[in-house]
Design a protein around this motif. Structure first.
Motif, PDB file in Angstrom:
ATOM      1  N   ASN A 115      68.870  -3.244 -19.882  1.00 54.53           N
ATOM      2  CA  ASN A 115      68.481  -4.249 -20.872  1.00 54.53           C
ATOM      3  C   ASN A 115      67.832  -3.607 -22.093  1.00 54.53           C
ATOM      4  OD1 ASN A 115      68.909  -7.219 -20.030  1.00 54.53           O
ATOM      5  ND2 ASN A 115      68.190  -6.242 -18.134  1.00 54.53           N
ATOM      6  N   LEU A 116      67.003  -2.558 -21.868  1.00 51.81           N
ATOM      7  CA  LEU A 116      66.401  -1.884 -23.013  1.00 51.81           C
ATOM      8  C   LEU A 116      67.461  -1.186 -23.859  1.00 51.81           C
ATOM      9  CD1 LEU A 116      63.188  -0.351 -21.369  1.00 51.81           C
ATOM     10  CD2 LEU A 116      63.357  -2.338 -22.878  1.00 51.81           C
ATOM     11  N   THR A 117      68.464  -0.576 -23.197  1.00 53.28           N
ATOM     12  CA  THR A 117      69.552   0.073 -23.940  1.00 53.28           C
ATOM     13  C   THR A 117      70.343  -0.950 -24.746  1.00 53.28           C
ATOM     14  OG1 THR A 117      69.737   1.777 -22.240  1.00 53.28           O
ATOM     15  CG2 THR A 117      71.609   1.491 -23.714  1.00 53.28           C
ATOM     16  N   LEU A 118      70.633  -2.080 -24.107  1.00 52.80           N
ATOM     17  CA  LEU A 118      71.359  -3.134 -24.818  1.00 52.80           C
ATOM     18  C   LEU A 118      70.542  -3.690 -25.979  1.00 52.80           C
ATOM     19  CD1 LEU A 118      72.929  -5.069 -21.809  1.00 52.80           C
ATOM     20  CD2 LEU A 118      74.122  -3.586 -23.439  1.00 52.80           C
ATOM     21  N   ALA A 119      69.215  -3.775 -25.798  1.00 54.15           N
ATOM     22  CA  ALA A 119      68.361  -4.256 -26.887  1.00 54.15           C
ATOM     23  C   ALA A 119      68.405  -3.292 -28.062  1.00 54.15           C
ATOM     24  CB  ALA A 119      66.928  -4.429 -26.398  1.00 54.15           C
ATOM     25  N   GLU A 120      68.453  -1.965 -27.778  1.00 54.88           N
ATOM     26  CA  GLU A 120      68.551  -0.981 -28.856  1.00 54.88           C
ATOM     27  C   GLU A 120      69.884  -1.093 -29.603  1.00 54.88           C
ATOM     28  OE1 GLU A 120      67.992   2.776 -27.019  1.00 54.88           O
ATOM     29  OE2 GLU A 120      65.809   2.591 -26.900  1.00 54.88           O
ATOM     30  N   LEU A 121      70.952  -1.383 -28.850  1.00 55.21           N
ATOM     31  CA  LEU A 121      72.277  -1.446 -29.442  1.00 55.21           C
ATOM     32  C   LEU A 121      72.547  -2.764 -30.150  1.00 55.21           C
ATOM     33  CD1 LEU A 121      74.348   0.220 -26.561  1.00 55.21           C
ATOM     34  CD2 LEU A 121      73.554   1.275 -28.703  1.00 55.21           C
ATOM     35  N   THR A 122      71.746  -3.795 -29.888  1.00 58.14           N
ATOM     36  CA  THR A 122      71.946  -5.097 -30.509  1.00 58.14           C
ATOM     37  C   THR A 122      71.556  -5.028 -31.983  1.00 58.14           C
ATOM     38  OG1 THR A 122      71.484  -6.208 -28.417  1.00 58.14           O
ATOM     39  CG2 THR A 122      71.322  -7.547 -30.406  1.00 58.14           C
ATOM     40  N   PRO A 123      72.355  -5.547 -32.875  1.00 58.62           N
ATOM     41  CA  PRO A 123      72.028  -5.506 -34.308  1.00 58.62           C
ATOM     42  C   PRO A 123      70.689  -6.176 -34.589  1.00 58.62           C
ATOM     43  CG  PRO A 123      74.304  -6.180 -33.987  1.00 58.62           C
ATOM     44  CD  PRO A 123      73.673  -6.164 -32.633  1.00 58.62           C
ATOM     45  N   ALA A 124      69.967  -5.643 -35.572  1.00 63.94           N
ATOM     46  CA  ALA A 124      68.643  -6.176 -35.910  1.00 63.94           C
ATOM     47  C   ALA A 124      68.716  -7.624 -36.354  1.00 63.94           C
ATOM     48  CB  ALA A 124      68.011  -5.315 -37.008  1.00 63.94           C
ATOM     49  N   SER A 125      69.868  -8.012 -36.882  1.00 60.85           N
ATOM     50  CA  SER A 125      70.006  -9.402 -37.311  1.00 60.85           C
ATOM     51  C   SER A 125      70.046 -10.387 -36.147  1.00 60.85           C
ATOM     52  CB  SER A 125      71.286  -9.555 -38.154  1.00 60.85           C
ATOM     53  OG  SER A 125      72.428  -9.158 -37.380  1.00 60.85           O
ATOM     54  N   ASN A 126      70.404  -9.885 -34.974  1.00 65.58           N
ATOM     55  CA  ASN A 126      70.509 -10.765 -33.792  1.00 65.58           C
ATOM     56  C   ASN A 126      69.193 -10.721 -33.008  1.00 65.58           C
ATOM     57  OD1 ASN A 126      71.315 -12.343 -31.674  1.00 65.58           O
ATOM     58  ND2 ASN A 126      72.924 -10.946 -30.944  1.00 65.58           N
TER      59      ASN A 126
END
Length: 669
Positions: free
Chosen positions: A287-298
């Motif tokens: 989940n932390l990795t996915l949070a890093e990869l998620t665009p800042a706009s989302n």
């Protein structure tokens, strides 16, 4: 014989002479005639005739006497005696001789028996002296204090160990009065009411041996008191024996054995828990990795991933909290508190579901009423885990079911006396399985230490033995039913606590959304922790809350900041286990020099609040104890309480959930 003849001669002579005198008078002769020569001749003739007649009359008597003498002596009679005695007399002689022969034999046998009896008495006396000497030696050398009392309550004997226990010789304390000695015994223990009630009940009972649970004396040693009546062969009670046994060393060995068995249980649980913990770490990291990869706009997507990671962190903390709470070591006597048995079974279920095959169904059933008992929650948890792990090992390959239940019952107290129908309130803990059951030949031995039907890699035979000892110390007992091919049911009975005033509850993982408002940058917090990542997280959280933050990597650096710089510190967040100078030593040195800065203790291990109360040396104890992993809200509440608490307030600190001080059970992350 001559004297007898003379006795007969005189009457015969007299009866012979007097008729002669009468005949002379009839013939016309004067009485003077008798005094002349004719009278003398007549008297002499009568005397001679009387002498002969007396001899003839004595012949049979003499013969009988001689014959009797011969018979008694066992010799043949002379010929003269034999002429005067009939032939049957000699047959009598034979019979009498036979009787005397038997009497002589009986007398000889009696004399021989008397000699043998006298010798046996001498031997018995010698053996009795030796046995008495041996008993005296054993009595004096016994490791237990012994008091022997007769039926009237007078002291018959006591040994030196009892004198040592009492601190004075028995004679000086009570003379021969057993009541005074028992009163002195009671004064040596902490729980006087308990031991007094037990002594009164035991003294009035005629049953067999009775024993108290371990009792703590004023010098913190552990003793037990045992008593049993003395009976004659006919069953009459003639006294009572009281025995005081020092169980301090045995208590240490029992605790070591239990800890060893507990570690074995943890070993059985560790594999499954490690598997689940790795799954949770995978969820956190992913989940932390996915949070890093998620665009800042989302932002919504990032927040969702972080919440999932936070939820997995909470589950991991709960899992490790349960394991560490179970594994914590006791430092001596059991920690007896009011415990919520429903919550305890929930913790047991939580540990089991991470260490048992997922194909096994674990069911929990409880009544509507609250179920409380007084005891050591960790020890009772150990009992239930032992029973559940035994049930797990007995389950079939598929469709295995373990049912855990708790129920309040009214039950008759177990007693050897059949007429005892006294009932009391108990909490019954049940572990039921649908396994292979216990065979008839094994049922009598399942509670024996080191007895096991499992292979060496699966069991040591200490689980049920330890469980039984623990339950007995808590005033309860274990019952079980089993049927081959259909499973087993174990029932643990514990005395129920009806109105608990203080219950040991587990503090929940603090994960609520409420966060205290920042208090401003004028408040300074010193964070002391040797782990840089943990220290960084605490500093960032406190910075987010609006505090001014200082940091120290060990206790010595913290003392330098607090005592040797001009920095104004309003509160300290203090870790316990650090190099150079531990948190305990840091806190102790602060209070020793008179520094009463508010301290919030923070650790990943179990901390005893009373320990820090002692370390404060009469000054301000820690404001709070926080256990890792802590949340932002939990940290906010603890630090807000610290900076608002007057430094001069030396009251006992409160826990973050406003409960009375007790041993926390949260765990390291």
């Amino acid at each position: 014989m001559n004297s007898l003849r003379l006795r007969i001669l005189f009457p015969l002579w007299l009866f012979g002479f007097l008729p002669a005198m009468g005949a002379t008078r009839i013939m016309g002769q004067p009485l003077e005639w008798f005094f002349g020569i004719n009278g003398v001749l007549l008297g002499g003739g009568v005397f001679l005739a009387a002498y002969l007649v007396a001899g003839w009359l004595l012949k049979p008597t003499t013969a009988v006497m001689k014959g009797t003498t011969a018979v008694l002596r066992g010799v043949p009679p002379d010929a003269q005696s034999a002429e005067w005695l009939p032939a049957d007399f000699w047959k009598l002689r034979c019979d009498i001789n036979m009787i005397f022969a038997k009497q002589r034999q009986a007398l000889n046998a009696a004399e021989q028996h008397a000699c043998q009896t006298a010798q046996r008495l001498l031997n018995a006396e010698r053996l009795l002296r030796e046995a008495f000497t041996a008993l005296q030696g054993l009595f004096a050398a016994s490791d237990e204090g012994v008091l022997v009392v007769d039926a009237q309550g007078a002291i018959i004997a006591s040994n030196s160990k009892l004198d040592d226990f009492l601190g004075k010789p028995v004679e000086e304390i009570a003379g021969r009065d057993s009541k005074r000695i028992l009163s002195a015994l009671i004064d040596r223990f902490e729980e006087k009411a308990v031991i007094t009630a037990w002594i009164e009940k035991t003294s009035a009972s005629l049953e067999g041996q009775a024993e108290t649970p371990p009792l703590v004396s004023h010098d913190n040693r552990v003793f037990s008191l045992r008593s049993s009546p003395m009976r004659t062969d006919a069953g009459e009670v003639i006294g009572r024996i009281w025995i005081v046994k020092d169980r301090s060393e045995m208590r240490v060995l029992e605790n070591q054995l239990r800890e060893s068995q507990k570690m074995g249980t943890i070993g059985q649980l560790a594999g499954g828990i490690a598997h689940d913990f790795n799954n949770l770490l995978t969820a956190i990291r992913g989940n932390l990795t996915l949070a890093e990869l998620t665009p800042a706009s989302n932002q919504a997507g990032v927040r969702d991933k972080l919440q999932n990671a936070n939820h997995a962190t909470t589950r991991a903390a709960e899992l490790v909290k349960s394991l560490l709470g179970y594994s914590r070591r006791s430092t001596g006597a059991a920690v007896r508190k009011a415990m919520n048995l429903k919550r305890l079974l929930a913790d047991v279920q939580n540990l089991l579901k991470h260490s048992i095959d997922p194909r096994v169904t674990i069911q929990m059933r409880g009544g509507m009423d609250a179920s409380y008992a007084t005891g050591d929650a960790t020890q009772i948890e150990q009992v239930m885990l032992n029973l559940c792990l035994n049930a797990r090992d007995a389950l079939p390959a598929d469709k295995g079911v373990i049912e855990i239940a708790v129920e309040n019952v009214t039950h008759r107290k177990p007693s050897k006396a059949a007429e005892n129908n006294e009932t009391a309130e108990f909490v019954m803990l049940v572990v039921r399985d649908n396994g292979h059951g216990i065979s008839e030949e094994h049922r009598q031995r399942i509670f024996e230490p080191f007895f096991t039907t499992k292979s060496g890699s699966k069991g040591t035979g200490l689980g049920l033995s330890t469980a039984q000892d623990i339950v007995r110390e808590h005033g309860g007992w274990i019952e079980f039913d089993s049927e081959l091919g259909r499973g087993s049911e174990f029932r643990v009975f514990l005395p129920r606590l009806l109105n608990p005033e203080q219950v040991e509850e587990e503090s929940p993982i603090d994960n609520g959304p409420a966060i205290n408002a920042p208090v401003g940058s004028q408040t300074t917090i010193l964070v002391v922790d040797d782990e840089a990542p943990v220290r960084s997280i605490a500093m960032n959280m406190l910075g987010f809350l609006g505090y001014r933050v200082l940091e120290a990597s060990d206790g010595q650096q913290a003392l330098d900041i607090l005592l040797r710089t001009q920095e104004k510190v309003d509160a300290v967040l203090l870790d316990i286990y650090m190099p150079k100078l531990s948190g305990r030593d840091t806190f102790k040195e602060l209070r020793a020099v008179g520094n009463d800065v508010p301290v919030v203790v923070c650790s990943g291990f179990v901390i005893d609040p009373d320990e820090f109360t002692i370390l404060s040396q009469g000054r301000t104890p820690p404001v709070d104890i926080m256990l890792k992993p802590y949340s932002l809200d939990g940290l906010s509440k603890a630090l807000a309480k610290a900076v608002q608490k007057p430094q001069t307030d030396a009251r006992a600190f409160e826990l973050s959930d406003n409960r009375a001080p007790q041993q926390p059970t949260m765990l390291v992350s």
